[in-house]
Structures are given as C-alpha cells and as structure tokens.
Design an enzyme around this catalytic site. Structure first.
Site, PDB file in Angstrom:
ATOM      1  N   ALA A  64       0.875  -1.175   0.000  1.00  0.00           N
ATOM      2  CA  ALA A  64       0.000   0.000   0.000  1.00  0.00           C
ATOM      3  C   ALA A  64       0.909   1.221   0.000  1.00  0.00           C
ATOM      4  O   ALA A  64       2.099   1.122   0.271  1.00  0.00           O
ATOM      5  CB  ALA A  64      -0.874  -0.011   1.255  1.00  0.00           C
ATOM      6  N   GLY A 103       0.282  -4.905   0.885  1.00  0.00           N
ATOM      7  CA  GLY A 103      -0.931  -4.902   0.058  1.00  0.00           C
ATOM      8  C   GLY A 103      -0.710  -5.556  -1.288  1.00  0.00           C
ATOM      9  O   GLY A 103      -1.646  -6.078  -1.898  1.00  0.00           O
ATOM     10  N   GLU A 106      -1.219  -9.108  -0.651  1.00  0.00           N
ATOM     11  CA  GLU A 106      -2.654  -9.278  -0.358  1.00  0.00           C
ATOM     12  C   GLU A 106      -3.480  -9.253  -1.630  1.00  0.00           C
ATOM     13  O   GLU A 106      -4.445 -10.016  -1.766  1.00  0.00           O
ATOM     14  CB  GLU A 106      -3.113  -8.186   0.602  1.00  0.00           C
ATOM     15  CG  GLU A 106      -2.547  -8.378   2.009  1.00  0.00           C
ATOM     16  CD  GLU A 106      -2.977  -7.280   2.953  1.00  0.00           C
ATOM     17  OE1 GLU A 106      -2.596  -6.117   2.704  1.00  0.00           O
ATOM     18  OE2 GLU A 106      -3.683  -7.555   3.921  1.00  0.00           O
ATOM     19  N   GLU A 126       4.005  -5.640   7.427  1.00  0.00           N
ATOM     20  CA  GLU A 126       3.303  -4.550   8.095  1.00  0.00           C
ATOM     21  C   GLU A 126       3.725  -4.337   9.549  1.00  0.00           C
ATOM     22  O   GLU A 126       3.758  -3.221  10.027  1.00  0.00           O
ATOM     23  CB  GLU A 126       1.796  -4.782   8.016  1.00  0.00           C
ATOM     24  CG  GLU A 126       1.193  -4.523   6.650  1.00  0.00           C
ATOM     25  CD  GLU A 126       1.294  -5.698   5.705  1.00  0.00           C
ATOM     26  OE1 GLU A 126       2.044  -6.643   5.989  1.00  0.00           O
ATOM     27  OE2 GLU A 126       0.644  -5.656   4.651  1.00  0.00           O
TER      28      GLU A 126
END
Ligand code: T1G
Length: 679
Positions: A64, A103, A106, A126
């Site tokens: 992200a 992300g 993910e 993370e």
C-alpha cells in the site's frame, strides 16, 4: 492503453493489467481506482476470459502507499478492491516479480492464481511499520499455508523467496515467464477466502506464536497480527476480515505506527545528499584497510561480504596473519550459514599486505588504527606516500578532527571520515563525515560505499563527535548529573530501559569499558573550565580499578557474565561523596523525570547540531540514534519523539537540564528542529 498508473493490453482472450506507478507500484488511490475500472472492463467484454495483473519496472507491488497513512483512508479502499477481484465471475491471476509485499501480496492472495518469477521476494512486513495487514492478508494467507506458517511470516514481517512461497502453497508456480504461465493457468475461479484453513497441531501454532512474539519483542502490532491470524481458523472469513480491519485502523492511528513510518522514510531520505554535494561517486572496487585490530577486522569483513577486494595492512606481521585466518574462518562460517554467497569465498578477495606499497592498487583506503591524533596523522602521512592518485583516503575516527588528519597529507580534498560502529560487520550505521575541502563526489563516494555495505550511511559535518557521539555524550552527561542529584545507576538505567532503550547508559558504559571515557576526560582535565559542572564518579571508579564488565566491576559488579541488579556500596559511596562535594542535597528522581531530562539532553543537542549544519536534516539524527545507539525504533528517534511532545512541556524539560548543567549550557533552536520537513 495507459490509464496513468495502469496499462491495459489484450493478449489473445486475456486482459493484461500492468500496474505502472513508479518507483514501486505502491497501491495508491489512483492505482486502486484504475484496478476497479479494469475489473469493470473485464466483466463487460465477452471475449475476455480472464485477466492477469502484473507490475511494470523492478517489482510487482511494493505495498500500500505508506505515504497515504498520514491522511484519512481514501476510496476505493484496498479491501474493497480485493473483494471485487474475488467477486469477479472471471478468473484473475497475479504474475509476480521483484517484490510482492504488504498490500501487493494481499492483492495476489485475492487472485485465483499466483505465479512468481524466480528471485521474487514476498512478504507481509506490516508489523515493521507498527501495523498488521489491513486487506485480508491475515485471513487469506493461513488458508493457503496454515496458521503457524502465517504466524511466522506475518508476526515477523520476514520475506520469502519464490520457491519457499511455492513450497508453502502461497504461489502456484515459479516461472521465468510469470505472465505467460499465469495466462496458461487461468481457469475456474479459486477463491482463497472460500478455502478452509488447513488443520494443525495446537503446539505447532503455540510454538509459532511464541517465536513471533519473541522476535517482535511483544510489540502491539505483533500481538494484534497473531490474534488476527488465529481468527482465520476460528471465525468465518467475513468476521475475521472485519476484525482485521478494525485492528489495522486502530494501529494505523497509533504513535508507534507513525514513528515507524517516520523511520521508513527517514532512512531513505538520509541517502539523499544535499544538492551541493550531489555528484557522481568515484569507482570503488579495491579497498585497503590499515590496522588489523577489532575495527579493522570488522570493516574488512563487511567490505569482503559486500563483494569488494580487500587489502589488509598492519605493521605487525603476527596481527596481520591472525587477521587473515580470522577473516577466512568468519566468512566460511557465514557462507555455511547461508548468510553470504559461497562464491565470495572462491577465491576470497583478501590480500595481506606486507608493506605500505601493498595499498597502491586501492580505490579507497580506510584507516582504523589507535584513536590518537598523532598516530593517525603519522599513518596518513604514509598513506599519502603510497596510495594512488585519486584514491579516497578515509579515517574511521569516532570524534577527532578530520581536517587535522587531512592536513598530514598533500591531498586533503581526498580525505573523508567513515565512522563505523563496533562491531563494524554487524552495526548498520555509518557516519560519512565531510569537510569543506573535500573534492566534489567525495561524500557521494562515501555514501555509495556505505549503501553497498548494506549500511545506513548518514552524512555529517566535521564537528567534535559528529552526530551520534555528540548527542550520546550530552545524554550521558545529563544522566551523570542525575547520579549526583539523587538517582542510583540502576534507577537511571531502569527508567530508560522501560522507555525502550536496549540498555541504560551505565550498563552500556560498563560493557564498552569506562577507560575509554576515562582516557578522554583525563586528557581534557587540564583545560576543562572549572565552572563547567563535571561529575567525577567515572574517574573515581577507574582509579579503583573498576573499568566495567572486563574487570568484573564498574557501575555494577559482574559474576558469571551477569551484572548485579544494583550498584554496590563502593559505587554508592563514590556517588554520595560527589554529591556532598558539590553541596547537593540528594532527592529521589522519579522515572518520568529521568526519561524527560535524558531525552531533553538529546533533543537540545540535536537542535544545536542542525543549527550548526553538522546534521543535514533533522531526521538524519533519528537514523543515527536508532541504528547506532539503541534508541528504540518504535519511538522513531529523539526528533520524532520530541515532535510528539507538548512544546511547552519540552521547553520546561530543557529549562530543567539548563539548571542542572549550569555554566556553559547552550540552548538549541527547538523550533528549527521541530518544524524542519524532509527535503
Ligand atoms: N509506499 C510508499 N513509498 C514507498 C513504498 C511504499 N509501500 N515502498 C517504497 N517506497 C518508496 C521509498 O520511500 C523510496 O522513495 C522509493 O520508493 C524506493 O524505495 C494494506 C498496510 C519495495 C523492497 O513495507 O521494502 O501494504 O526515497 O529505496 O531498495 O496491508 O521499498 O526514492 O523518494 O526502499 O528498491 C507494506 C516497503 C506497506 C514494503 C524496494 N510494504 N518497501 O526496495 O527501494 S503497508 C512494505 C520496501 C501495507 C497493507 C499494508 C522497498 C522495496 P524515495 P527503496 P528498493
């Protein structure tokens, strides 16, 4: 067709969506919106049987967009985009290369197929940012690799290679043409969220949980990550996902996550030289190291492991030979442990020079001899005679004046400070000390060399103690004042270790040896202004033979390698005598006061260093203190900590240390330090 952030093309009956958002294809709001458009097109065009998502440039997706976390979440949210991928009636594959992190992984887990190129690094790091995966990673990953493997990966943030990921079932295939292989695998939908979590023996899970907690020092994000992964096996997917999101949002707002994000960007900002110093670095392939002591050996090991050729010179033939044996043994050990490539050993690019002429081929010469100006000047006189023209001449001094050393040569423009921290093959910090007479590109060469060693290289101006030692001295001096004011060493250490320091200042002093400071303070005694407050406890302990752990006693006593819980009557007697001599009526210092005075000393000195131009930017100071002095990373360094404090309270703390210091105290410009933004 390029939609800015995403390039679409059709290969046969497959839509290929290439994320193109330099430098790491971070999943910014723009990219997320383009992915939603891509899915709409996939669903609308009959001729398309599926899609492959891949990344342009050096990696799939670096995660992200971390820079977005200081702003409110922006739609479309990543979990919603991933839900759309899973809800899409047509299959979607992920073709991974370079890095598939956070992300990015993910998103791949929300696809029906995952193919990775060899060399791809995958992970959910993370927790290193004080977060947990916030887009289904804690729920989808266990459905592919089981709870215990997911706990190890998510709880530590470690990165996996492609083959290891395939062995765990995280990717379906490893292929050089990941896009082609992914296209070939497009078939029926295989929603990971619909899979059952593979059953595992409870003690497997407990062991994984304990290991991750230990590795992560029990930090809040690690605990939350492990709880979220446990939910994957206990709750329906939707409930587990909702719990994950709630935990993620709570952590995202935490000071710890802000501090770790600050460190992420501060480490990268430190690599950027000020515009005036930006220039092409000189080529460095062969490095000569002068001095086969502890530091010389550590620097040689780090340099060899980074793939450079090393010439090691010491006037003592025995030391030289011993160093060669030690280096060969250490590197063999590291290769056997898989920590370095075995190819580095065949052949090991190490030459033991029998004379000064052996340093002639070196592009960079690093001096690591005794910390004495006269000795270093003598060595630099020899280096000047034997090093080739254009070689960079570096000193590893930890606080001596680089220009005074450079003056021993006819080429001060080639002289630089490269301040390593012991053990030099382990510690990540390197202070690159530049002088006004340095030639263009010299600092850039030092920074590039540090980066190739895998270090956090930080530029410093040539001031006494550079950045780290200057700040650490201010911190330790304030802690010694607190001994005279009423605290015992164990109280100061305990308060600062509770704050998060790996070790308090008196434990550190005993470990490194009190004689280092004793030698310096004794040399300065004759010229020290009598009006400057000086605590004589360290000298008194040294005069009693208490040099720290190596003599079995310093501020603490030592038996079987363990330090005593508290200071003994000798130390307390010495401290009481110092308090009495200064006419101080001792009082109890609470842990909060100890922490605030110690931190205020760091913050004030940081402000002075920034104002003096010794620090190029405030955040560099955080990188130095975290990577060189055990400052807790989850606090983000002294400057980041100061920015989270009430300004008036901070000013009052500096009043306190000013009162404690007395004559000679210099107040730094707090506003400059706390408002400077990352250039
Ligand atoms: N977001 C924003 N910027 C990033 C970024 C990211 N995720 N990763 C890197 N950058 C910037 C970095 O600041 C630098 O900028 C440039 O890219 C090159 O970085 C929802 C919440 C991908 C292995 O933790 O590990 O996903 O200094 O020097 O050595 O669950 O960057 O050039 O201006 O490091 O080639 C999780 C972080 C995020 C991975 C590339 N992801 N990045 O290494 O380049 S949170 C991470 C890296 C998340 C989800 C959660 C590395 C890299 P500048 P670089 P590199």
């Amino acid at each position: 067709m390029t939609m800015g952030g995403l390039t679409l093309s059709v290969r046969g009956d497959v839509l290929v969506a290439e994320i193109d958002h330099p430098p790491v294809n971070a999943l910014s709001a723009l990219v997320r919106a383009k992915l939603v458009e891509m899915l709409a097109r996939l669903g609308a065009e009959e001729r398309l049987r599926g899609a492959v998502i891949t990344g342009a440039g050096g990696c799939f997706i670096g995660g992200a967009d971390i820079a977005e976390f200081d702003r409110p979440p922006e739609a479309p949210l990543l979990p919603d985009v991933l839900a759309m991928i899973e809800a899409c009636p047509k299959p979607v594959a992920a073709a991974l290369h370079g890095a598939a992190l956070g992300g990015g992984l993910e998103l791949a887990l929300a696809c029906d197929v995952r193919v990775a190129e060899p060399g791809t690094r995958l992970g959910l790091p993370e927790v290193t940012l004080g977060l947990i995966p916030g887009a289904g990673g804690t729920q989808r990953l266990p459905r592919l690799c089981g709870v215990s493997a997911a706990m190890r990966l998510i709880g530590t943030g470690e990165r996996l290679g492609a083959e290891a990921a395939r062995a765990l079932g995280v990717v379906d295939e490893v292929a050089a043409d990941a896009v082609g292989a992914a296209m070939a695998r497009l078939g029926a939908k295989r929603r990971v969220s619909a899979l059952a979590v593979p059953p595992e023996a409870p003690d497997e899970i407990l062991a994984a949980e304990a290991a991750a907690l230990k590795a992560g020092k029990g930090r809040p994000a690690v605990r939350a990550a492990l709880a979220a992964v446990r939910n994957a096996a206990a709750l329906p997917f939707a409930e587990g996902l909702a719990a994950e999101r709630a935990a993620f949002l709570a952590l995202r707002a935490s000071p710890e996550a802000a501090a770790l994000r600050h460190m992420f960007f501060a480490e990268r900002a430190a690599q950027r030289l000020p515009a005036a110093l930006r220039a092409a670095p000189r080529l460095v392939e062969e490095v000569a190291i002068i001095g086969a002591g502890t530091m010389g050996l550590g620097i040689a090991q780090a340099t060899l492991e980074a793939g450079f050729g090393v010439v090691l010179f010491d006037t003592d033939a025995g030391k030289r030979a011993q160093a060669g044996e030690t280096l060969r043994a250490r590197l063999a050990e590291r290769a056997a442990a898989g920590r370095i490539a075995p190819a580095l050993l065949s052949p090991l690019r190490l030459t033991l020079a029998a004379g000064w002429d052996g340093i002639a081929p070196a592009d960079l010469v690093i001096e690591a001899v005794f910390e004495d100006l006269a000795v270093k000047r003598e060595v630099f006189g020899q280096i000047d005679l034997h090093a080739k023209p254009g070689a960079v001449l570096a000193t590893n001094t930890s606080y001596l004046d680089i220009e005074a050393i450079a003056a021993a040569t006819a080429r001060p423009q080639d002289v630089l400070g490269l301040h390593f921290f012991s053990p030099a093959n382990v510690m990540k910090l390197l202070e690159v000390v530049n002088t006004p007479s340095a030639a263009p590109g010299l600092a850039a060469t030092g920074m590039a060399f540090g980066k190739r060693l895998g270090k956090h290289a930080v530029l410093c101006g040539n001031g006494f103690g550079f950045l780290g030692n200057r700040i650490y001295n201010a911190y330790r001096t304030q802690c010694e004042f607190m001994l005279e004011d009423g605290a015992w060493p164990e109280e100061v250490d305990a308060a600062l270790e509770a704050f998060g320091f790996a070790m308090g200042p008196f434990t550190v002093a005993d470990l490194s040896g009190l004689d280092i400071a004793w030698r310096m303070r004794t040399s300065q005694a004759a010229t020290r202004d009598a009006r400057v407050r000086h605590v004589p406890v360290l000298e008194a302990l040294c005069e009693q033979g208490r040099l720290g752990r190596k003599t079995g006693a310093g501020y603490y006593t030592y038996a079987n390698g363990q330090h005593s819980a508290g200071s003994d009557e000798v130390v307390r007697g010495t401290i009481l005598a110092a308090s009495a001599a200064r006419g101080i009526v001792r009082r109890t210092l609470e842990p909060a006061e100890i922490v605030r005075r110690a931190l205020a000393a760091m913050v004030n000195e940081a402000a002075l260093l920034l104002a003096e131009g010794v620090a190029a930017r405030a955040s560099d100071i955080d990188v130095v203190l975290v990577h060189g002095y055990g400052f807790p990373r989850f606090r983000g360094g002294p400057v980041q900590w100061a920015r989270t404090q009430d300004r008036a309270a901070l000013a009052r703390d500096i009043d306190l240390i000013e009162a404690a210091t007395g004559f000679g105290f210099r107040r730094g410009p707090l506003d400059l330090l706390l408002t400077e933004t990352l250039p």
